[in-house]
Scaffold this motif. Structure first.
Motif, short mmCIF file in Angstrom:
data_model
loop_
_atom_site.label_atom_id
_atom_site.label_comp_id
_atom_site.label_asym_id
_atom_site.label_seq_id
_atom_site.Cartn_x
_atom_site.Cartn_y
_atom_site.Cartn_z
N ILE A 66 0.87 -1.19 0.00
CA ILE A 66 0.00 0.00 0.00
C ILE A 66 0.89 1.23 0.00
O ILE A 66 1.62 1.49 0.96
CB ILE A 66 -0.93 0.02 1.23
N CYS A 67 0.86 1.96 -1.12
CA CYS A 67 1.67 3.17 -1.30
C CYS A 67 0.79 4.38 -0.98
O CYS A 67 -0.43 4.34 -1.22
CB CYS A 67 2.14 3.22 -2.75
N HIS A 68 1.41 5.45 -0.49
CA HIS A 68 0.60 6.65 -0.23
C HIS A 68 -0.05 7.14 -1.53
O HIS A 68 -1.13 7.73 -1.51
CB HIS A 68 1.48 7.74 0.40
N SER A 69 0.58 6.85 -2.67
CA SER A 69 -0.02 7.25 -3.96
C SER A 69 -1.37 6.55 -4.18
O SER A 69 -2.24 7.10 -4.86
CB SER A 69 0.91 6.87 -5.12
N ASP A 70 -1.53 5.35 -3.65
CA ASP A 70 -2.82 4.66 -3.79
C ASP A 70 -3.91 5.51 -3.14
O ASP A 70 -5.03 5.62 -3.65
CB ASP A 70 -2.79 3.28 -3.10
N HIS A 89 0.19 -0.83 -6.99
CA HIS A 89 1.27 -0.88 -7.98
C HIS A 89 2.58 -1.34 -7.34
O HIS A 89 3.66 -0.98 -7.79
CB HIS A 89 1.41 0.47 -8.72
N GLU A 90 2.43 -2.13 -6.30
CA GLU A 90 3.60 -2.79 -5.69
C GLU A 90 3.24 -4.26 -5.59
O GLU A 90 2.72 -4.72 -4.58
CB GLU A 90 3.88 -2.19 -4.30
N ILE A 91 3.50 -4.97 -6.67
CA ILE A 91 2.91 -6.30 -6.86
C ILE A 91 4.00 -7.37 -6.94
O ILE A 91 4.95 -7.24 -7.72
CB ILE A 91 2.10 -6.30 -8.18
N LEU A 184 8.83 -2.40 -5.65
CA LEU A 184 8.41 -2.16 -7.04
C LEU A 184 8.02 -0.70 -7.28
O LEU A 184 8.10 -0.22 -8.40
CB LEU A 184 7.26 -3.09 -7.41
N CYS A 185 7.58 0.01 -6.23
CA CYS A 185 7.38 1.46 -6.40
C CYS A 185 8.31 2.21 -5.45
O CYS A 185 9.17 2.97 -5.88
CB CYS A 185 5.93 1.87 -6.15
N ALA A 186 8.15 2.00 -4.14
CA ALA A 186 8.91 2.79 -3.16
C ALA A 186 10.41 2.61 -3.36
O ALA A 186 11.19 3.57 -3.27
CB ALA A 186 8.51 2.38 -1.75
ZN ZN Z 1 3.72 4.04 -5.19
#
Ligand code: ZN
Ligand code: NDP
Length: 377
Positions: A66-70, A89-91, A184-186
């Motif tokens: 869970i990204c803050h962007s979500d 988007h962190e899969i 994958l994102c952070a």
């Molecule tokens: Zn993200």
């Protein structure tokens, strides 16, 4: 007898992985969590993904960060989002099926997906492996975006995803799957600016905002040999920062700690997700120093900057995620150097995710939540 056993075991694997979706070219059945409007409240959802094409792989998702962007996007904080929205988007997961022309993956491999699932592939930036900066504006994001035919993309808070192999990442052998998804994102988003600003041994750098992204930025910068100062808004994570190798931790709400920091840093990476005093950080840069703004606050919280603060040849720039080759480099580097996020695992349950969203915004989670998609019912 032997033949029957082979057929039976193939059927069994198919039943477990959903592999039959690939063979009959029918859409892939998926379930996960959806936000229907800008209240951003997640609820269970069943939907279909495209059939696995010749260049596609089907990933059975094991973990989703869970990204803050979500949260920004689920709540339409960056402008009107596309609903229904399945964020994520962190899969990280396991390859369950491959199209006939796939060469990079085979069934059973561990694979990841980050923020993008396609781009033009032809422009200067795509050819340079910076697909997020596609000159033709054809970057397709993992969710809250549209395929070129207009179909909305749906993200990783779900049990599977279909993606072209070019936008899937290989998860190195021996990786800790429970903790790898947030890279994958952070991981990619913080690794990239530390690389393009050339952070190296002995550099004095700072990381502002010590959350999901920030704590990875600190670990990378420390591993590159930099002397790292961390800025955050409370005393809560001071011990964590020092444990991760930071030289100093500054609580920006304590004026005494903010003294004598002018002209200190060659690079500052800000992951602050809300409005803040940019000039304060510009003033802490050395001449020629670079402030990289990663945090992307909601449109009503955008910070302003008095450009006069830049006259000592200070540079301020933004950055967007990382291209596919650099994301792969970051994954390989992270696993080889044992750099992972610190995670709190969540059941795949709508109420748990909604609570997690509130906790991220209220500063009640230290670093990163990861949804264990294996618990989805
Ligand atoms: Zn993200
Ligand atoms: P988190 O909420 O996990 O982390 C943010 C951290 O910043 C928290 O520790 C928070 O403290 C701290 N913070 C809040 N306000 C301040 C302040 N004024 N000064 C210093 N620290 C502060 O978020 P993420 O790490 O997941 O994401 C950070 C931002 O990066 C988001 O805006 C996100 O959208 C953006 N992002 C941008 C990307 C890009 O490509 N540019 C890619 C991915 C994310 P506390 O916990 O106490 O609230």
């Amino acid at each position: 007898m032997k033949k029957t056993a082979i057929i039976l075991s193939a059927l069994l694997i198919g039943a477990v992985t959903g592999i039959q979706a690939q063979t009959d070219k029918s859409p892939v059945k998926s379930k996960g969590f959806v936000a229907m409007d800008k209240q951003g409240i997640l609820q269970p959802y069943e939907f279909e993904r495209r059939a696995v094409g010749d260049h596609d792989i089907l990933i059975e998702i094991m973990y989703s960060g869970i990204c803050h962007s979500d949260i920004h996007q689920a709540r339409s904080e960056w402008g009107e989002s596309i609903y229904p929205m399945v964020p994520g988007h962190e899969i990280a997961g396991r390859v369950a099926a491959v199209g006939k022309d796939v060469t990079k993956f085979k069934v059973g491999d561990m694979a990841g997906v980050g923020c993008m699932v396609n781009s033009c592939g032809e422009c200067e930036h795509c050819r340079n492996g910076e697909e997020q900066y596609c000159d033709n504006g054809k970057t397709v994001y993992t969710y809250n975006s549209r395929e070129w035919d207009g179909t909305p993309t749906l993200g990783g808070y779900s049990n599977n995803i279909v993606v072209t192999e070019d936008f899937a990442l290989k998860i190195p052998e021996g990786a800790d799957m429970k903790r790898i998804a947030p890279l994958l994102c952070a991981g990619a988003t913080t690794y990239s600016p530390l690389r393009f600003t050339g952070v190296k041994k002995g550099d004095k750098i700072a990381v502002a905002g010590f959350g999901g992204l920030g704590h990875l930025a600190v670990q990378y910068a420390v591993s590159f040999g930099a002397e790292v100062t961390v800025f955050d808004i409370s005393d809560e994570k001071r011990a964590d920062a020092l444990r991760m190798g930071a030289m100093r931790y500054v609580n920006v709400n304590n004026p005494a700690e903010m003294k004598e920091l002018g002209n200190s840093f060659r690079v500052i990476i800000s992951t602050i997700p809300t409005n803040f005093d940019v000039e304060q950080y510009v003033n802490m840069l050395k001449v020629d120093g670079e402030l990289v703004l990663i945090g992307m606050p909601s449109h009503d919280q955008l910070p302003m900057l008095n450009v006069e603060a830049l006259r000592m040849r200070k540079k301020v720039m933004g950055t967007l995620i990382a291209g596919i080759p650099e994301t792969q480099e970051m994954l390989d580097y992270s696993v080889a150097h044992n750099i992972y996020p610190e995670v709190e695992m969540l059941e795949a349950d709508a109420e748990a995710i909604n609570r997690a969203y509130r906790n991220v915004v209220d500063g009640k989670v230290k670093f990163r939540y990861v949804i264990d998609m294996g618990t989805l019912r």
